[in-house]
Scaffold this active site. Structure first.
Site, PDB file in Angstrom:
ATOM      1  N   GLN A  47     -12.361  10.060  -9.253  1.00 29.52           N
ATOM      2  CA  GLN A  47     -11.564   8.675  -8.650  1.00 29.52           C
ATOM      3  C   GLN A  47     -12.169   7.495  -9.171  1.00 29.52           C
ATOM      4  O   GLN A  47     -11.682   6.559  -8.972  1.00 29.52           O
ATOM      5  CB  GLN A  47     -11.456   8.948  -7.019  1.00 29.52           C
ATOM      6  N   HIS A  94      -7.962   7.433 -11.334  1.00 27.95           N
ATOM      7  CA  HIS A  94      -7.645   5.909 -11.060  1.00 27.95           C
ATOM      8  C   HIS A  94      -7.889   4.949 -11.902  1.00 27.95           C
ATOM      9  O   HIS A  94      -8.137   3.694 -11.874  1.00 27.95           O
ATOM     10  CB  HIS A  94      -8.461   5.547  -9.925  1.00 27.95           C
ATOM     11  N   CYS A 152       2.495  -6.835 -28.045  1.00 30.99           N
ATOM     12  CA  CYS A 152       3.774  -7.427 -27.634  1.00 30.99           C
ATOM     13  C   CYS A 152       3.678  -9.052 -27.081  1.00 30.99           C
ATOM     14  O   CYS A 152       4.603  -9.767 -26.961  1.00 30.99           O
ATOM     15  CB  CYS A 152       4.564  -6.746 -26.716  1.00 30.99           C
ATOM     16  N   GLY A 160     -19.053  12.997  -2.917  1.00 30.10           N
ATOM     17  CA  GLY A 160     -19.133  11.670  -2.565  1.00 30.10           C
ATOM     18  C   GLY A 160     -17.791  11.068  -2.162  1.00 30.10           C
ATOM     19  O   GLY A 160     -17.450  10.022  -2.783  1.00 30.10           O
ATOM     20  N   SER A 165     -14.735  10.115   0.666  1.00 32.38           N
ATOM     21  CA  SER A 165     -14.483  10.194   2.097  1.00 32.38           C
ATOM     22  C   SER A 165     -13.044  10.771   2.302  1.00 32.38           C
ATOM     23  O   SER A 165     -12.733  11.302   3.232  1.00 32.38           O
ATOM     24  CB  SER A 165     -14.085   8.688   2.557  1.00 32.38           C
TER      25      SER A 165
HETATM   26  C1  BJW Z   1     -22.225   9.818  -0.840  1.00 31.50           C
HETATM   27  C2  BJW Z   1     -23.621   8.926  -1.276  1.00 31.50           C
HETATM   28  C3  BJW Z   1     -24.348   9.744  -2.022  1.00 31.50           C
HETATM   29  C4  BJW Z   1     -22.353   7.693   0.328  1.00 31.50           C
HETATM   30  N1  BJW Z   1     -24.148  11.056  -2.535  1.00 31.50           N
HETATM   31  N2  BJW Z   1     -22.169  10.999  -1.525  1.00 31.50           N
HETATM   32  C5  BJW Z   1      -0.044   6.438   4.479  1.00 31.50           C
HETATM   33  C6  BJW Z   1      -0.464   7.759   4.639  1.00 31.50           C
HETATM   34  C7  BJW Z   1      -0.985   8.358   3.641  1.00 31.50           C
HETATM   35  C8  BJW Z   1      -1.063   7.892   2.342  1.00 31.50           C
HETATM   36  C9  BJW Z   1      -0.643   6.549   2.249  1.00 31.50           C
HETATM   37  C10 BJW Z   1      -0.136   5.862   3.217  1.00 31.50           C
HETATM   38  N3  BJW Z   1       0.320   4.396   2.779  1.00 31.50           N
HETATM   39  C11 BJW Z   1       0.049   4.574   1.454  1.00 31.50           C
HETATM   40  C12 BJW Z   1      -0.480   5.750   0.926  1.00 31.50           C
HETATM   41  C13 BJW Z   1      -0.876   6.248  -0.465  1.00 31.50           C
HETATM   42  C14 BJW Z   1      -2.055   5.310  -0.704  1.00 31.50           C
HETATM   43  C15 BJW Z   1      -3.292   5.886   0.225  1.00 31.50           C
HETATM   44  O1  BJW Z   1      -3.433   7.281  -0.174  1.00 31.50           O
HETATM   45  N4  BJW Z   1      -3.457   5.056   1.235  1.00 31.50           N
HETATM   46  C16 BJW Z   1      -4.473   5.477   2.308  1.00 31.50           C
HETATM   47  C17 BJW Z   1      -5.845   4.818   1.733  1.00 31.50           C
HETATM   48  C18 BJW Z   1      -3.842   5.457   3.458  1.00 31.50           C
HETATM   49  N5  BJW Z   1      -2.349   6.052  -2.115  1.00 31.50           N
HETATM   50  C19 BJW Z   1      -1.870   5.314  -3.032  1.00 31.50           C
HETATM   51  O2  BJW Z   1      -1.356   4.357  -3.023  1.00 31.50           O
HETATM   52  C20 BJW Z   1      -1.866   5.892  -4.298  1.00 31.50           C
HETATM   53  N6  BJW Z   1      -0.780   6.176  -5.120  1.00 31.50           N
HETATM   54  C21 BJW Z   1       0.487   6.965  -4.631  1.00 31.50           C
HETATM   55  O3  BJW Z   1       0.190   7.532  -3.447  1.00 31.50           O
HETATM   56  O4  BJW Z   1       1.328   6.964  -5.486  1.00 31.50           O
HETATM   57  C22 BJW Z   1       2.507   7.488  -5.089  1.00 31.50           C
HETATM   58  C23 BJW Z   1       3.511   6.448  -4.333  1.00 31.50           C
HETATM   59  C24 BJW Z   1       3.596   5.165  -5.133  1.00 31.50           C
HETATM   60  C25 BJW Z   1       4.444   4.206  -4.627  1.00 31.50           C
HETATM   61  C26 BJW Z   1       5.236   4.593  -3.467  1.00 31.50           C
HETATM   62  C27 BJW Z   1       5.049   5.723  -2.919  1.00 31.50           C
HETATM   63  C28 BJW Z   1       4.190   6.731  -3.285  1.00 31.50           C
HETATM   64  C29 BJW Z   1      -2.873   5.317  -5.414  1.00 31.50           C
HETATM   65  C30 BJW Z   1      -4.199   5.207  -4.790  1.00 31.50           C
HETATM   66  C31 BJW Z   1      -5.108   4.240  -5.995  1.00 31.50           C
HETATM   67  C32 BJW Z   1      -6.679   4.194  -5.034  1.00 31.50           C
HETATM   68  N7  BJW Z   1      -7.194   3.264  -5.742  1.00 31.50           N
HETATM   69  C33 BJW Z   1      -8.512   2.980  -5.420  1.00 31.50           C
HETATM   70  C34 BJW Z   1      -8.832   1.548  -5.816  1.00 31.50           C
HETATM   71  C35 BJW Z   1      -8.976   1.516  -7.490  1.00 31.50           C
HETATM   72  C36 BJW Z   1      -9.275   0.296  -8.084  1.00 31.50           C
HETATM   73  C37 BJW Z   1     -10.527  -0.528  -7.524  1.00 31.50           C
HETATM   74  O5  BJW Z   1     -11.680  -0.006  -7.688  1.00 31.50           O
HETATM   75  O6  BJW Z   1     -10.331  -1.491  -6.826  1.00 31.50           O
HETATM   76  O7  BJW Z   1      -9.267   3.790  -5.924  1.00 31.50           O
HETATM   77  S1  BJW Z   1      -8.577   2.637  -3.649  1.00 31.50           S
HETATM   78  C38 BJW Z   1     -10.331   3.265  -3.699  1.00 31.50           C
HETATM   79  O8  BJW Z   1     -10.297   4.432  -2.761  1.00 31.50           O
HETATM   80  C39 BJW Z   1     -10.718   3.773  -4.928  1.00 31.50           C
HETATM   81  C40 BJW Z   1     -11.247   4.984  -4.941  1.00 31.50           C
HETATM   82  O9  BJW Z   1     -11.093   5.749  -6.113  1.00 31.50           O
HETATM   83  C41 BJW Z   1     -10.620   5.610  -3.773  1.00 31.50           C
HETATM   84  C42 BJW Z   1     -11.194   6.744  -2.827  1.00 31.50           C
HETATM   85  O10 BJW Z   1     -12.426   6.479  -2.474  1.00 31.50           O
HETATM   86  P1  BJW Z   1     -13.621   7.394  -2.299  1.00 31.50           P
HETATM   87  O11 BJW Z   1     -14.000   7.525  -3.783  1.00 31.50           O
HETATM   88  O12 BJW Z   1     -13.512   8.458  -1.481  1.00 31.50           O
HETATM   89  O13 BJW Z   1     -14.646   6.447  -1.771  1.00 31.50           O
HETATM   90  P2  BJW Z   1     -15.110   5.870  -0.286  1.00 31.50           P
HETATM   91  O14 BJW Z   1     -16.102   4.930  -0.305  1.00 31.50           O
HETATM   92  O15 BJW Z   1     -14.039   6.057   0.561  1.00 31.50           O
HETATM   93  O16 BJW Z   1     -16.125   7.079   0.268  1.00 31.50           O
HETATM   94  C43 BJW Z   1     -17.520   7.454  -0.119  1.00 31.50           C
HETATM   95  C44 BJW Z   1     -17.981   8.375   0.147  1.00 31.50           C
HETATM   96  O17 BJW Z   1     -19.410   8.732  -0.373  1.00 31.50           O
HETATM   97  C45 BJW Z   1     -18.014   8.314   1.842  1.00 31.50           C
HETATM   98  O18 BJW Z   1     -17.871   9.753   2.403  1.00 31.50           O
HETATM   99  C46 BJW Z   1     -19.879   8.392   1.665  1.00 31.50           C
HETATM  100  O19 BJW Z   1     -20.392   9.140   2.859  1.00 31.50           O
HETATM  101  C47 BJW Z   1     -20.342   9.103   0.561  1.00 31.50           C
HETATM  102  N8  BJW Z   1     -21.524   8.790   0.081  1.00 31.50           N
HETATM  103  N9  BJW Z   1     -23.339   7.772  -0.429  1.00 31.50           N
HETATM  104  C48 BJW Z   1     -22.725  11.394  -2.015  1.00 31.50           C
HETATM  105  N10 BJW Z   1     -25.457   9.067  -2.372  1.00 31.50           N
END
Ligand code: BJW
Length: 250
Positions: A109, A127, A159, A196, A198
């Site tokens: 991701q 992503h 473009c 790693g 959430s």
């Molecule tokens: C360690 C450590 C160590 C610490 N070793 N571990 C309501 C309900 C359900 C879904 C939705 C909703 N409302 C909207 C949605 C959909 C939405 C979504 O899921 N939202 C939820 C948050 C509620 N999703 C979307 O919009 C996606 N698209 C989609 O659904 O399309 C369909 C659609 C489109 C239009 C209309 C309808 C449907 C797109 C999601 C794109 C997410 N993009 C981001 C930002 C990217 C750009 C940027 O960087 O700014 O991606 S969000 C952000 O979160 C980023 C990450 O990839 C993503 C995931 O986070 P991740 O990687 O899990 O990080 P953390 O920080 O959350 O966790 C870190 C973890 O590491 C922790 O657990 C720590 O404990 C651990 N850790 N140190 C190992 N040393």
């Protein structure tokens, strides 16, 4: 407690050793030890200039204030530019290159490019990638380093339209082929490593459940409990740079 983690790591290493088809999903935590801030649970990218990252990294913001989105990503790119892959990235790259597995799918991701920098190939970047720009109109992709420096937004060489960061923001679809391949490989693996993340962001957070419902063993590597923990067979409560080199064959 210490012995308990050791024994969980040994069990996980045995399961991985016996696997033929491995599927790995990584999130921000794998890059934490490289110095890239996570989004949730600490780190300092959650709020920037008083705005939540969910607001900045959204479809609405790219449509209403593209220059601000570029400032936000240029700031982040500056942070990532100082970071190097850690032992967790390297362990995954070595395991992927190891011929003992029938298949080894690495899905991330993260947009930081650190898996590729560690030598992983291929990497499915669900992503997108912070080092690339995409034309808002015709979809042309360019490495930022190949575009004239500093112009914001960059102008599409194809473009002439404004380009945006090639990342998937809230409310946007994931690259179709990337998510399709990830779902296919999750549904046919023997072992799924969830490292790693959430597990809060859809649709990436469905992949471990896809793997488990297809009969795979799911192993979580995360110092904290997550919403995915209950759907995992094993949870290793450790940092990934420590745990991954011990559960993956070099
Ligand atoms: C360690 C450590 C160590 C610490 N070793 N571990 C309501 C309900 C359900 C879904 C939705 C909703 N409302 C909207 C949605 C959909 C939405 C979504 O899921 N939202 C939820 C948050 C509620 N999703 C979307 O919009 C996606 N698209 C989609 O659904 O399309 C369909 C659609 C489109 C239009 C209309 C309808 C449907 C797109 C999601 C794109 C997410 N993009 C981001 C930002 C990217 C750009 C940027 O960087 O700014 O991606 S969000 C952000 O979160 C980023 C990450 O990839 C993503 C995931 O986070 P991740 O990687 O899990 O990080 P953390 O920080 O959350 O966790 C870190 C973890 O590491 C922790 O657990 C720590 O404990 C651990 N850790 N140190 C190992 N040393």
């Amino acid at each position: 407690m210490h012995n308990e983690i050791e024994s969980v790591i040994d069990t996980a290493a045995r399961i991985v050793f016996e696997a033929r088809r491995v599927f790995v999903l990584t999130g921000a935590g794998i890059s934490a030890e490289s110095g890239v801030p996570t989004f949730r649970g600490g780190g300092n990218t959650t709020v920037w200039r008083g705005m939540q990252f969910e607001v900045l990294s959204s479809k609405q913001m790219v449509e209403s204030n593209l220059p601000l989105v570029w400032e936000w990503f240029d700031y982040r790119k500056g942070v990532v530019g100082e970071c190097r892959p850690n032992a967790g990235h390297v362990a995954l790259a070595r395991a992927q290159a190891n011929q003992r597995f029938g298949s080894f799918t690495l899905v991330t991701q993260n947009i930081d490019g650190l898996h590729v920098a560690a030598g992983s190939d291929p990497v499915i970047e669900l992503h997108g990638n912070i080092h690339r720009a995409r034309c808002s109109r015709c979809g042309t992709l360019r490495e930022l380093s190949d575009l004239p420096h500093g112009g914001r937004p960059p102008i599409c060489p194809g473009c002439g339209s404004p380009m945006r960061p090639d990342v998937v923001l809230f409310g946007e679809m994931l690259p179709e082929e990337a998510i399709r391949t990830a779902q296919r490989d999750a549904s046919s693996c023997d072992v799924c490593l969830v490292v790693g993340t959430s597990g809060l962001v859809y649709p990436a957070n469905e992949l471990p459940r896809v793997a488990r419902s297809s009969g795979a063993s799911v192993i979580e590597v995360n110092p904290e409990e997550t919403v995915l923990t209950n759907s995992c067979d094993i949870s290793i409560r450790a940092n990934s740079a420590e745990a991954l080199p011990r559960i993956l064959p070099a």
